[in-house]
Design a protein around this motif. Structure first.
Motif, PDB file in Angstrom:
ATOM      1  N   ARG A 157       0.866  -1.185   0.000  1.00 42.32           N
ATOM      2  CA  ARG A 157       0.000   0.000   0.000  1.00 42.32           C
ATOM      3  C   ARG A 157       0.898   1.229   0.000  1.00 42.32           C
ATOM      4  O   ARG A 157       0.998   1.952   0.987  1.00 42.32           O
ATOM      5  N   LEU A 158       1.546   1.480  -1.098  1.00 47.06           N
ATOM      6  CA  LEU A 158       2.540   2.541  -1.181  1.00 47.06           C
ATOM      7  C   LEU A 158       1.896   3.925  -1.034  1.00 47.06           C
ATOM      8  O   LEU A 158       0.887   4.207  -1.692  1.00 47.06           O
ATOM      9  N   PRO A 159       2.484   4.783  -0.240  1.00 51.76           N
ATOM     10  CA  PRO A 159       1.931   6.124  -0.040  1.00 51.76           C
ATOM     11  C   PRO A 159       2.368   7.102  -1.130  1.00 51.76           C
ATOM     12  O   PRO A 159       2.819   8.219  -0.849  1.00 51.76           O
ATOM     13  N   LEU A 160       2.233   6.683  -2.384  1.00 56.06           N
ATOM     14  CA  LEU A 160       2.607   7.507  -3.533  1.00 56.06           C
ATOM     15  C   LEU A 160       1.464   7.518  -4.532  1.00 56.06           C
ATOM     16  O   LEU A 160       0.721   6.534  -4.643  1.00 56.06           O
ATOM     17  N   PRO A 161       1.333   8.613  -5.308  1.00 56.71           N
ATOM     18  CA  PRO A 161       0.286   8.674  -6.340  1.00 56.71           C
ATOM     19  C   PRO A 161       0.593   7.743  -7.506  1.00 56.71           C
ATOM     20  O   PRO A 161       1.718   7.271  -7.686  1.00 56.71           O
ATOM     21  N   ASP A 162      -0.423   7.505  -8.311  1.00 50.65           N
ATOM     22  CA  ASP A 162      -0.251   6.746  -9.545  1.00 50.65           C
ATOM     23  C   ASP A 162       0.771   7.438 -10.447  1.00 50.65           C
ATOM     24  O   ASP A 162       0.862   8.668 -10.484  1.00 50.65           O
ATOM     25  N   SER A 163       1.534   6.649 -11.176  1.00 52.23           N
ATOM     26  CA  SER A 163       2.432   7.156 -12.233  1.00 52.23           C
ATOM     27  C   SER A 163       3.302   8.307 -11.732  1.00 52.23           C
ATOM     28  O   SER A 163       3.410   9.350 -12.370  1.00 52.23           O
ATOM     29  N   SER A 164       3.950   8.097 -10.598  1.00 49.97           N
ATOM     30  CA  SER A 164       4.718   9.184  -9.981  1.00 49.97           C
ATOM     31  C   SER A 164       6.229   8.993 -10.033  1.00 49.97           C
ATOM     32  O   SER A 164       6.974   9.925  -9.725  1.00 49.97           O
ATOM     33  N   VAL A 165       6.718   7.800 -10.419  1.00 52.99           N
ATOM     34  CA  VAL A 165       8.159   7.576 -10.484  1.00 52.99           C
ATOM     35  C   VAL A 165       8.497   6.891 -11.809  1.00 52.99           C
ATOM     36  O   VAL A 165       7.652   6.240 -12.418  1.00 52.99           O
ATOM     37  N   ASN A 166       9.736   7.068 -12.247  1.00 51.06           N
ATOM     38  CA  ASN A 166      10.135   6.387 -13.482  1.00 51.06           C
ATOM     39  C   ASN A 166      11.061   5.209 -13.239  1.00 51.06           C
ATOM     40  O   ASN A 166      11.547   4.586 -14.175  1.00 51.06           O
TER      41      ASN A 166
END
Length: 287
Positions: A162-171
């Protein structure tokens, strides 16, 4: 998403994230309630956090450093990188990537170029380290401060499922010796894909299945006899290293993990064995 389900602002499906009643999971060779595994893993790493990196050196004879360098070579970090390093609390991968970016910047004469925002570091790159255990993150944060790294690396406590990051936020997404500790590997893989941008890369370095004939028996004796004794002597926690040996044997072999990555929606999946399969490096892309 089906009717009646809810998703938070990061795009996670909260209802899907909850464990069905009575679900079981393995903690090493033990069978435990699925809801109990994450706290057990967290307690284990709380116990060994201060000696974790030293134990890695002793257990592998320093070979883990070569494996991690191979991982960074495959990642080939470039300026502007947005990296999530999951289960990376002590910062070993993050700091190696940071150093590689610095070396590349010096080669290109761009080391001192202005960052696009205050939270970014060299060449506008940004690394986020996410780990379940605050004590591991504290070790990594201290290592970064000791090296004078004040910006560009964020340290956050969170669950790989359950990562606390938005969708499509890292490459780029990396996880080194952490995937076998999650309760639901399939959920962690889907989360990795969720946070990756299209064209983003997934890399997993993990202990795997030995593929060299006759070497397996020797490796088993080392894992179940030497490692626990070493853990007791150096880290003061024999049980943590019994769990290490057991969790490696319960982790999917190379081909099965590759299939799970494909099922999670990652493309161009491949792997390479390291040191005869003691470890393996898996790669996939979000297309």
């Amino acid at each position: 998403m089906s009717p009646g389900t809810t998703a938070d602002k990061t795009g996670r499906d909260d209802n899907a994230a909850s464990d069905p009643e009575g679900e079981r999971a393995h903690f090493g060779y033990r069978d435990v309630a699925a809801a109990e595994k994450a706290p057990l893993v967290q307690g284990l790493f709380q116990s060994v956090a201060g000696r974790y990196d030293l134990m890695n050196d002793l257990m592998s004879g320093g070979i883990h450093r070569l494996w991690k360098s191979t991982m960074i070579d495959w990642l080939d970090p470039r300026p502007g990188l947005r990296l999530l390093d999951t289960a990376g609390g002590t910062g070993d991968i993050a700091l190696r990537v940071w150093e590689r970016l610095g070396a590349r910047g010096q080669e290109n004469g761009t080391q001192e170029s202005a960052a696009p925002d205050e939270s970014s570091g060299q060449d506008g790159s940004r690394i986020t380290v996410c780990d379940l255990t605050p004590e591991m993150l504290a070790v990594g944060r201290d290592r970064a401060l000791d090296r004078g790294i004040l910006d560009g690396i964020a340290w956050i406590c969170g669950d790989a499922e359950r990562l606390p990051l938005p969708d499509s936020s890292v490459n780029a997404y990396t996880i080194a010796f952490g995937l076998r500790n999650v309760t639901h590997i399939d959920k962690a893989l889907r989360e990795a894909r969720r946070v990756l941008k299209p064209g983003g890369r997934f890399l997993c370095l993990e202990f795997s299945r030995v593929v060299v004939p006759l070497f397996g028996d020797l490796y088993d004796r080392y894992s179940f006899k030497v490692l626990p004794a070493m853990g007791a002597a150096v880290a003061g926690d024999r049980d943590a290293y019994v769990y290490l040996a057991e969790s490696i044997r319960r982790f999917p072999p190379q081909e099965d993990l590759a299939a799970m990555m494909a099922e999670a929606g990652l493309s161009q999946v491949r792997f390479r064995n390291l040191s005869g399969g003691i470890a393996a490096l898996h790669s996939g892309w979000r297309i």
